[in-house]
Design a protein around this motif. Structure first.
Motif, PDB file in Angstrom:
ATOM      1  N   PRO A 134      51.993  21.949  44.081  1.00  0.00           N
ATOM      2  CA  PRO A 134      51.970  21.599  45.506  1.00  0.00           C
ATOM      3  C   PRO A 134      51.483  22.740  46.401  1.00  0.00           C
ATOM      4  O   PRO A 134      50.904  22.483  47.459  1.00  0.00           O
ATOM      5  N   ALA A 135      51.711  23.967  45.975  1.00  0.00           N
ATOM      6  CA  ALA A 135      51.263  25.114  46.771  1.00  0.00           C
ATOM      7  C   ALA A 135      49.740  25.139  46.872  1.00  0.00           C
ATOM      8  O   ALA A 135      49.184  25.485  47.926  1.00  0.00           O
ATOM      9  N   LEU A 136      49.068  24.767  45.792  1.00  0.00           N
ATOM     10  CA  LEU A 136      47.603  24.713  45.816  1.00  0.00           C
ATOM     11  C   LEU A 136      47.125  23.608  46.756  1.00  0.00           C
ATOM     12  O   LEU A 136      46.157  23.792  47.500  1.00  0.00           O
ATOM     13  N   GLU A 137      47.807  22.466  46.720  1.00  0.00           N
ATOM     14  CA  GLU A 137      47.425  21.377  47.622  1.00  0.00           C
ATOM     15  C   GLU A 137      47.613  21.766  49.082  1.00  0.00           C
ATOM     16  O   GLU A 137      46.841  21.357  49.950  1.00  0.00           O
ATOM     17  N   SER A 138      48.626  22.579  49.346  1.00  0.00           N
ATOM     18  CA  SER A 138      48.843  23.052  50.715  1.00  0.00           C
ATOM     19  C   SER A 138      47.682  23.926  51.165  1.00  0.00           C
ATOM     20  O   SER A 138      47.239  23.857  52.323  1.00  0.00           O
ATOM     21  N   LEU A 139      47.166  24.758  50.264  1.00  0.00           N
ATOM     22  CA  LEU A 139      46.011  25.591  50.586  1.00  0.00           C
ATOM     23  C   LEU A 139      44.786  24.733  50.883  1.00  0.00           C
ATOM     24  O   LEU A 139      44.014  25.028  51.803  1.00  0.00           O
ATOM     25  N   VAL A 140      44.627  23.669  50.097  1.00  0.00           N
ATOM     26  CA  VAL A 140      43.499  22.762  50.312  1.00  0.00           C
ATOM     27  C   VAL A 140      43.605  22.086  51.672  1.00  0.00           C
ATOM     28  O   VAL A 140      42.635  22.028  52.440  1.00  0.00           O
ATOM     29  N   THR A 141      44.780  21.580  51.985  1.00  0.00           N
ATOM     30  CA  THR A 141      44.984  20.894  53.259  1.00  0.00           C
ATOM     31  C   THR A 141      44.703  21.814  54.435  1.00  0.00           C
ATOM     32  O   THR A 141      44.031  21.431  55.403  1.00  0.00           O
ATOM     33  N   ALA A 142      45.201  23.039  54.345  1.00  0.00           N
ATOM     34  CA  ALA A 142      44.989  24.004  55.427  1.00  0.00           C
ATOM     35  C   ALA A 142      43.509  24.302  55.621  1.00  0.00           C
ATOM     36  O   ALA A 142      43.019  24.366  56.753  1.00  0.00           O
ATOM     37  N   ARG A 143      42.789  24.463  54.526  1.00  0.00           N
ATOM     38  CA  ARG A 143      41.359  24.755  54.643  1.00  0.00           C
ATOM     39  C   ARG A 143      40.605  23.563  55.214  1.00  0.00           C
ATOM     40  O   ARG A 143      39.719  23.734  56.053  1.00  0.00           O
ATOM     41  N   ARG A 144      40.954  22.360  54.770  1.00  0.00           N
ATOM     42  CA  ARG A 144      40.255  21.177  55.256  1.00  0.00           C
ATOM     43  C   ARG A 144      40.448  21.016  56.767  1.00  0.00           C
ATOM     44  O   ARG A 144      39.502  20.713  57.490  1.00  0.00           O
ATOM     45  N   VAL A 145      41.666  21.229  57.244  1.00  0.00           N
ATOM     46  CA  VAL A 145      41.946  21.130  58.678  1.00  0.00           C
ATOM     47  C   VAL A 145      41.153  22.190  59.436  1.00  0.00           C
ATOM     48  O   VAL A 145      40.550  21.913  60.488  1.00  0.00           O
ATOM     49  N   GLN A 146      41.153  23.396  58.906  1.00  0.00           N
ATOM     50  CA  GLN A 146      40.439  24.491  59.557  1.00  0.00           C
ATOM     51  C   GLN A 146      38.938  24.221  59.621  1.00  0.00           C
ATOM     52  O   GLN A 146      38.298  24.434  60.661  1.00  0.00           O
ATOM     53  N   GLU A 147      38.367  23.740  58.538  1.00  0.00           N
ATOM     54  CA  GLU A 147      36.934  23.477  58.493  1.00  0.00           C
ATOM     55  C   GLU A 147      36.535  22.334  59.421  1.00  0.00           C
ATOM     56  O   GLU A 147      35.521  22.412  60.119  1.00  0.00           O
ATOM     57  N   GLU A 148      37.319  21.272  59.432  1.00  0.00           N
ATOM     58  CA  GLU A 148      37.005  20.147  60.312  1.00  0.00           C
ATOM     59  C   GLU A 148      37.073  20.560  61.776  1.00  0.00           C
ATOM     60  O   GLU A 148      36.248  20.146  62.593  1.00  0.00           O
ATOM     61  N   ALA A 149      38.061  21.391  62.101  1.00  0.00           N
ATOM     62  CA  ALA A 149      38.174  21.877  63.482  1.00  0.00           C
ATOM     63  C   ALA A 149      36.990  22.755  63.840  1.00  0.00           C
ATOM     64  O   ALA A 149      36.461  22.690  64.960  1.00  0.00           O
ATOM     65  N   ARG A 150      36.556  23.556  62.907  1.00  0.00           N
ATOM     66  CA  ARG A 150      35.412  24.438  63.150  1.00  0.00           C
ATOM     67  C   ARG A 150      34.124  23.630  63.350  1.00  0.00           C
ATOM     68  O   ARG A 150      33.324  23.932  64.241  1.00  0.00           O
ATOM     69  N   ILE A 151      33.923  22.595  62.545  1.00  0.00           N
ATOM     70  CA  ILE A 151      32.744  21.740  62.697  1.00  0.00           C
ATOM     71  C   ILE A 151      32.750  21.074  64.068  1.00  0.00           C
ATOM     72  O   ILE A 151      31.742  21.072  64.786  1.00  0.00           O
ATOM     73  N   ALA A 152      33.905  20.502  64.444  1.00  0.00           N
ATOM     74  CA  ALA A 152      34.014  19.836  65.738  1.00  0.00           C
ATOM     75  C   ALA A 152      33.750  20.802  66.883  1.00  0.00           C
ATOM     76  O   ALA A 152      33.099  20.451  67.874  1.00  0.00           O
ATOM     77  N   SER A 153      34.226  22.028  66.748  1.00  0.00           N
ATOM     78  CA  SER A 153      34.024  23.034  67.789  1.00  0.00           C
ATOM     79  C   SER A 153      32.544  23.383  67.934  1.00  0.00           C
ATOM     80  O   SER A 153      32.026  23.501  69.054  1.00  0.00           O
ATOM     81  N   LEU A 154      31.853  23.525  66.810  1.00  0.00           N
ATOM     82  CA  LEU A 154      30.427  23.852  66.852  1.00  0.00           C
ATOM     83  C   LEU A 154      29.619  22.729  67.505  1.00  0.00           C
ATOM     84  O   LEU A 154      28.698  22.991  68.282  1.00  0.00           O
ATOM     85  N   VAL A 155      29.967  21.500  67.179  1.00  0.00           N
ATOM     86  CA  VAL A 155      29.266  20.365  67.784  1.00  0.00           C
ATOM     87  C   VAL A 155      29.539  20.314  69.279  1.00  0.00           C
ATOM     88  O   VAL A 155      28.623  20.114  70.096  1.00  0.00           O
TER      89      VAL A 155
END
Length: 397
Positions: free
Chosen positions: A246-267
């Motif tokens: 589960p700790a690995l899945e938490s890392l994945v979730t955090a990165r996905r949220v961060q990346e999506e926010a970054r994409i939205a910000s750039l747009v």
């Protein structure tokens, strides 16, 4: 009179001579094939592995990027995570950014592929090679056709990753030693470009963007955890099984949220949207520079196409939003001693630092302005407004 043998006899004689010569040469050819397929990993690369806490026998994973024309080598370290060892420049890939669809389209594929030992070819016509495994389950679900997509030597591509003989020799040795260490199959990840937020925003209008979002999910899982993503195909789409930890899945979730926010910000900030076109694929600038110096790269496929590689078509121009500066900042800057004298506003004071106007308490709404001022003047609180035209002006508001 000399009697010549018949044409049939002559042809048979030539054939026997050829076969005899081939038989004599076969041991030498076999030794040459064996030598290149069993050549050791260079000492410098072994030293890099040791520095990163891994070894030649540890599992390997490869990541290819078409736009950057690079293949990365990753090895599993003692801690269980894959670590980056080195990056090889691609001498030639063909087609456009986007997945391979059919036989003969010259497209270098994109996706997640599995390479067991049986797909290694020590007797390749292109020095050494391995088959990446196209078409995989995703490709077949899309109805895509084709076969024999390789990472191989020379500098000629018809849908493959052409690396030159020396480079593919090292790549082959790295994969070979991982198999010898017990790895059953290695993963080959192929991407259109590095799957970061900036590129996803940049290519947001491309027809392949939905497919690339699937690839990015797998890339993010690897980037977040350093572990090979568990790839499946569901309803014609790439899907990824969760990690057991589960700790690995938490890392994945955090990165996905961060990346999506970054994409939205750039747009939102107005970054440009582009499409990159190719006449027929590209090659790494390293090889282009060598070729420009007169170094022979051997057989280079469609060299004329390289002049038209990577042409960006602007779909949405960049529209940078103005930077909003608080009045508290710009007003102080205008009177700061560090501002050049010609730009300085002498005596300027921001509104919040000025003394309040003596009319502020008197002037409220326009319909109250005139009677309030007249009353104040009659009681001596303020002088009568002059000239009279001012009163008429106020009365008309």
């Amino acid at each position: 009179m000399v009697v010549l043998p018949s044409p049939v006899v002559q042809r048979r004689a030539v054939a026997w001579v050829f076969l005899f010569a081939l038989a004599l040469a076969a041991p030498s050819l076999a030794r040459a094939q064996s030598a290149k397929a069993t050549a050791p990993i260079p000492a410098a690369t072994l030293a890099l592995m040791s520095q990163k806490g891994t070894s030649a026998s540890a599992p390997v994973l490869f990541r290819a990027y078409k736009k950057e024309s690079e293949i990365e080598v990753w090895k599993k370290a003692a801690g269980g995570r894959f670590v980056h060892i080195k990056t090889f420049p691609i001498c030639r890939w063909s087609g456009q950014l986007g997945p391979k669809r059919k036989t003969g389209d010259r497209q270098t594929p994109e996706g997640f592929y599995t390479v067991p030992q049986r797909q290694m070819n020590p007797n390749s016509s292109y020095y050494l090679s391995f088959d990446v495994g196209y078409p995989n389950a995703y490709d077949r679900a899309q109805g895509s056709t084709g076969s024999a997509v390789m990472v191989h030597g020379v500098c000629s591509s018809m849908g493959c990753f052409a690396m030159t003989d020396q480079v593919v020799g090292e790549i082959y040795a790295i994969a070979r030693d991982a198999f010898a260490g017990g790895q059953a199959a290695f993963q080959f990840q192929s991407y259109p470009f590095r799957m970061n937020a900036a590129n996803m925003a940049r290519y947001r209008t491309d027809p392949n963007i939905a497919f690339w979002r699937q690839l990015k999910e797998g890339s993010d899982r690897f980037e977040a955890t350093g572990e090979e993503p568990n790839v499946t195909v569901t309803a014609g789409r790439y899907a990824f099984l969760p990690y057991k930890d589960p700790a690995l899945e938490s890392l994945v979730t955090a990165r996905r949220v961060q990346e999506e926010a970054r994409i939205a910000s750039l747009v939102e900030e107005g970054s440009a949207a582009v499409r990159t076109t190719y006449s027929d694929g590209a090659q790494h600038p390293f090889w282009a520079a060598l070729s420009a110096k007169g170094v022979s790269l051997g057989d280079v496929s469609r060299p004329e196409a390289l002049a038209y590689a990577g042409q960006d078509v602007i779909v949405i121009p960049a529209q940078r939003r103005p930077i909003l500066v608080a009045e508290a900042v710009w007003s102080r800057w205008m009177v700061a001693a560090s501002v050049p004298a010609l730009m300085r506003v002498r005596g300027f004071k921001p509104a919040y630092e000025q003394a309040p106007s003596r009319f502020a308490a008197l002037v409220t709404r326009y319909d109250q302005t005139l009677p309030t001022i007249l009353s104040a003047s009659l009681t001596g609180q303020m002088p009568a407004p002059t000239p009279p035209a001012i009163i008429e002006t106020l009365a008309q508001r």
